[in-house]
Write an enzyme that holds these catalytic residues in place. Sequence first.
Site: not given
Ligand code: UD1
Ligand code: CA
Length: 452
Positions: A11, A18, A338, A364, A231, A373, A392, A427, A410
């Site tokens: 995911l 943030r 490089k 050397n 985050n 370059n 040098s 030189r 040099s």
């Molecule tokens: C989530 C968990 C929480 C856990 C924590 C650990 C849930 C509801 N909560 O919270 O229990 O302790 O991770 O790190 O699962 N993402 C999507 N689509 C969305 C929302 C999120 O792809 O709609 C992805 C985000 O990009 C991320 C991951 O899911 O990679 C986690 O989402 P995030 O919003 O960071 O969850 P947390 O609040 O950290």
């Molecule tokens: Ca997270």
Amino acid sequence: MPNSTVTTIILAAGRSTRMKSSTPKALHQIAGRPMLGHVLATVGSLGKSRTVLVLAPGMDDVARYAKGVDANLDIAIQDKPLGTGHAVRAAEALVPSGEGVVLVIFGDTPLVRAETLSEMVAACRAEAPVVVLGFEARDPAAYGRLVLNADGSLARIVERKDATPEEVAITLCNGGAMAVRAEHLFRLLGRMTNDNASGEYYLTDVVEHARAEGLGCAVICAPEEDIQGVNSRADLASVEAEMQRRLRRRAMEGGVTLADPETVYLCADTIFGQDVTIGQNVVFGPGVEVASNVTIKPFCHIEGGRIEEGAQIGPFARIRPGSEIGRDVHIGNFVETKKAKIEAGAKVNHLSYIGDARVGAKANIGAGTITCNYDGFNKHHTDIGAGAFIGSNSSLVAPVKIGDGAYTGSGSVITKDVPADALAVERSKHFEKPGWAAAFRAKHAGMKKAGE
Ligand code: UD1
Ligand code: CA
């Protein structure tokens, strides 16, 4: 009985507000590699697995990067970020229906280890249809809490925002990864509502729905440092620090001496031979390979190059992309290379720039030598033959070729090829005016007296 198919869903469609960045979170770097690259490497080491990456619309650069790492990976698009459970549903069409185990992991927790995930998959196959990654949090902060039954089995997961004061006090938390037998996953997700404090569809609700059907839910725990999610920029720094600790440990286990490990920064792809010695404050960028018995003295920056056996680098050297440092070569202080092939036994010991060049074996290069370059438009090549001796402070204006065994005087600005074994000097002639300095001083002393 579930078969051996494993589908991993990563995911990465969240908003990541943030991070305060125009770069998607998945592409922020850790140890010189995008965060998602670490997650893909972990998934890759799990063995045969189908991988589905869930992205938001418009995350084309993330898709391109991921496809570059694993061309067989599938991409699913989650139209709107309505929660982790909703994101998994976006991948449904790409999961072989009802087959094996589905492992859901997050693109923002790059320190989770492959062994832990394998253990979860094995437990999911053999013990419980739902397996959750747990950890004991020193500060549970915003993590989901794992609520256990009296017999110690997992009852449900409650997000911090939805937790009662008693549940807030729980320190066993949700690490984010979950393994669920495919035959159950999407049916259980179908029961989800967004009736919670965030108004989101939580993946974590799967546990409660599984329990309601009488399905077993287990927890596999990992150390807290493996779970850290990214985050914010502060999280990014703390994950980087943990990754560096792992890379240093791996280097030392492989036979590398780090004089002061905490001051040496490595990349995920840095490769070392044995008996390499690295001084304090050395930074490695991506694409570096160091052979055995190399010594790197303090304060060097090394990026994109190969260093052969027995070479000595630094202190204060900068090795840039395309450098090939040969056997037993010495690169000294304030030297930059490089796209340079420095052949066996050559010495570039002080204050030089060697770019777009070949330096032949045992040549050397005197202090202050510069390969000129770049003419403001194009880069040109300098070729220095084996055993050549560059005086040098020579400027070698490329394209130019110094023959084997040739000398340059040099301070010369060399603009023409120098034949093998010749001496080239460019030189003005040395001349002297005897007594000139004494006369000059006397004249000024006289002027000063008159003005008093
Ligand atoms: C989530 C968990 C929480 C856990 C924590 C650990 C849930 C509801 N909560 O919270 O229990 O302790 O991770 O790190 O699962 N993402 C999507 N689509 C969305 C929302 C999120 O792809 O709609 C992805 C985000 O990009 C991320 C991951 O899911 O990679 C986690 O989402 P995030 O919003 O960071 O969850 P947390 O609040 O950290
Ligand atoms: Ca997270």
